[in-house]
Design a protein around this motif. Structure first.
Motif, PDB file in Angstrom:
ATOM      1  N   GLY A 104      57.501  81.130  31.604  1.00 36.27           N
ATOM      2  CA  GLY A 104      56.870  79.820  32.132  1.00 36.27           C
ATOM      3  C   GLY A 104      55.580  79.805  32.933  1.00 36.27           C
ATOM      4  O   GLY A 104      55.568  80.949  33.679  1.00 36.27           O
ATOM      5  N   LYS A 105      54.568  79.094  32.941  1.00 42.60           N
ATOM      6  CA  LYS A 105      53.492  79.039  33.809  1.00 42.60           C
ATOM      7  C   LYS A 105      53.104  77.752  34.254  1.00 42.60           C
ATOM      8  O   LYS A 105      53.030  77.000  33.275  1.00 42.60           O
ATOM      9  N   LYS A 129      72.141  72.345  40.355  1.00 42.39           N
ATOM     10  CA  LYS A 129      70.989  73.304  39.876  1.00 42.39           C
ATOM     11  C   LYS A 129      69.752  72.594  39.837  1.00 42.39           C
ATOM     12  O   LYS A 129      69.988  71.199  39.535  1.00 42.39           O
ATOM     13  N   PHE A 130      68.472  73.233  39.921  1.00 41.40           N
ATOM     14  CA  PHE A 130      67.321  72.472  39.663  1.00 41.40           C
ATOM     15  C   PHE A 130      66.836  72.709  38.409  1.00 41.40           C
ATOM     16  O   PHE A 130      67.051  73.787  37.763  1.00 41.40           O
ATOM     17  N   TYR A 131      66.395  71.533  37.702  1.00 42.84           N
ATOM     18  CA  TYR A 131      65.746  71.584  36.400  1.00 42.84           C
ATOM     19  C   TYR A 131      64.152  71.308  36.524  1.00 42.84           C
ATOM     20  O   TYR A 131      63.871  70.224  37.516  1.00 42.84           O
ATOM     21  N   GLY A 132      63.349  72.047  35.958  1.00 45.76           N
ATOM     22  CA  GLY A 132      61.894  71.486  35.651  1.00 45.76           C
ATOM     23  C   GLY A 132      61.228  72.006  34.447  1.00 45.76           C
ATOM     24  O   GLY A 132      61.941  72.393  33.511  1.00 45.76           O
ATOM     25  N   MET A 133      59.935  71.920  34.537  1.00 46.34           N
ATOM     26  CA  MET A 133      59.073  72.200  33.192  1.00 46.34           C
ATOM     27  C   MET A 133      57.838  72.869  33.619  1.00 46.34           C
ATOM     28  O   MET A 133      57.383  72.639  34.883  1.00 46.34           O
ATOM     29  N   THR A 134      57.150  73.704  32.921  1.00 54.05           N
ATOM     30  CA  THR A 134      55.993  74.176  33.058  1.00 54.05           C
ATOM     31  C   THR A 134      54.996  73.725  31.999  1.00 54.05           C
ATOM     32  O   THR A 134      55.408  73.277  30.823  1.00 54.05           O
ATOM     33  N   ARG A 135      53.876  73.597  32.261  1.00 57.30           N
ATOM     34  CA  ARG A 135      52.921  73.078  31.250  1.00 57.30           C
ATOM     35  C   ARG A 135      52.658  74.131  30.222  1.00 57.30           C
ATOM     36  O   ARG A 135      52.178  73.704  29.176  1.00 57.30           O
ATOM     37  N   VAL A 136      52.458  75.335  30.599  1.00 56.64           N
ATOM     38  CA  VAL A 136      52.234  76.441  29.500  1.00 56.64           C
ATOM     39  C   VAL A 136      53.139  77.702  29.827  1.00 56.64           C
ATOM     40  O   VAL A 136      54.091  77.682  30.749  1.00 56.64           O
ATOM     41  N   GLY A 137      52.872  78.772  29.251  1.00 55.38           N
ATOM     42  CA  GLY A 137      53.803  80.018  29.311  1.00 55.38           C
ATOM     43  C   GLY A 137      55.015  79.774  28.552  1.00 55.38           C
ATOM     44  O   GLY A 137      55.180  78.900  27.712  1.00 55.38           O
ATOM     45  N   GLY A 161      54.812  75.819  27.238  1.00 52.05           N
ATOM     46  CA  GLY A 161      55.488  75.483  28.374  1.00 52.05           C
ATOM     47  C   GLY A 161      57.130  75.474  28.201  1.00 52.05           C
ATOM     48  O   GLY A 161      57.534  75.825  26.964  1.00 52.05           O
ATOM     49  N   VAL A 162      57.864  75.483  29.115  1.00 54.17           N
ATOM     50  CA  VAL A 162      59.166  75.553  29.047  1.00 54.17           C
ATOM     51  C   VAL A 162      59.922  74.528  29.805  1.00 54.17           C
ATOM     52  O   VAL A 162      59.626  73.826  30.726  1.00 54.17           O
ATOM     53  N   PHE A 198      58.809  74.927  24.483  1.00 54.46           N
ATOM     54  CA  PHE A 198      58.158  73.963  23.708  1.00 54.46           C
ATOM     55  C   PHE A 198      57.351  74.667  22.374  1.00 54.46           C
ATOM     56  O   PHE A 198      56.948  75.532  22.421  1.00 54.46           O
ATOM     57  N   THR A 199      57.260  73.711  21.376  1.00 53.43           N
ATOM     58  CA  THR A 199      56.601  74.212  20.269  1.00 53.43           C
ATOM     59  C   THR A 199      55.551  73.085  19.984  1.00 53.43           C
ATOM     60  O   THR A 199      55.788  71.845  20.329  1.00 53.43           O
ATOM     61  N   ALA A 200      54.369  73.358  19.075  1.00 55.94           N
ATOM     62  CA  ALA A 200      53.576  72.292  18.595  1.00 55.94           C
ATOM     63  C   ALA A 200      53.903  71.281  17.797  1.00 55.94           C
ATOM     64  O   ALA A 200      53.561  70.390  17.501  1.00 55.94           O
TER      65      ALA A 200
END
Length: 232
Positions: A185-186, A198-206, A212-213, A230-232
């Motif tokens: 992730g990035k 637990k903490f959950y979150g997302m990344t925009r890319v990577g 993203g993830v 994530f996929t397109a």
């Protein structure tokens, strides 16, 4: 480095108003109000901290943000130990103009704003902390947690951090490693959400597809899991 960050600004509204929490301070003037931040505007065009009393439809500007102590917040405030805490995306005293962001405290009983921690890119004051947080802080136990959109030792990827307001000790817990490595992730955007300890979150890319993830991170064991690419 600054150019890449600037290119992402269009992904967010020009004027972002973030409502926060019901702040139940012992001070009567602070009870049963909503608190929020604006990303821009105010006397200095840097955003404001405000309160809103629903029963009387009263808006009160509590603090005009200034460059030296934090500007342009993109997250909410969190109530923790009877004070409000938040992040600013820019401002502070470290790094490049317009600086790297801050962690701040608001004492409602004293009507006092304090810049507690100046984030830095590592260019001026190594080691880097991560910088440009775009989410809110989240409480777990006696500490607060969050992410920065960029920064860390990988410079552009962002980090998960732990911060103790009582001691002002800031610790990088995980550094994102983009599309390979242990922390896929990035550039995390948004806030961490606590669920079942637990903490959950997302990344925009990577991630595997560089799109993203969704991730989980355990603040006790410091174990990071990439849950979904994530996929397109």
């Amino acid at each position: 480095m600054m150019t890449n960050v600037a290119k992402r600004k269009h992904l967010l509204p020009k004027y972002l108003i973030l409502f926060l929490v019901l702040f139940t301070s012992r001070a009567n003037s602070q009870v049963n109000q909503l608190w929020g931040l604006t990303s821009q505007g105010g006397a200095n065009s840097n955003g404001v901290l405000f309160s809103y009393l629903v029963s009387t439809n009263t808006f009160t500007n509590r603090k005009d943000l200034v460059t030296g102590t934090g500007t342009n917040p993109y997250g909410a405030v969190v109530l923790f130990n009877n004070k409000l805490y938040g992040t600013t995306r820019q401002g502070g005293v470290n790094g490049f103009a317009p600086y790297d962001g801050t962690l701040f405290e608001w004492d409602g009983e004293l009507s006092k704003y304090t810049d507690k921690k100046d984030l830095n890119s590592g260019n001026i004051l190594p080691p880097p902390t991560g910088y440009y947080p775009t989410g809110s802080l989240a409480a777990f136990g006696t500490k607060l947690y969050g992410t920065t959109t960029v920064g860390g030792n990988f410079f552009t990827n962002g980090v998960i951090f732990e911060w103790d307001p009582a001691t002002n000790i800031y610790t990088i817990k995980k550094e994102f490693t983009n599309n390979s490595g242990a922390v896929l992730g990035k550039n995390p955007y948004g806030s961490l959400v606590l669920y079942n300890n637990k903490f959950y979150g997302m990344t925009r890319v990577g991630g595997v597809n560089s799109l993203g993830v969704i991730f989980a991170w355990d603040p006790v064991t410091n174990i990071y899991n990439n849950l979904y690419n994530f996929t397109a």
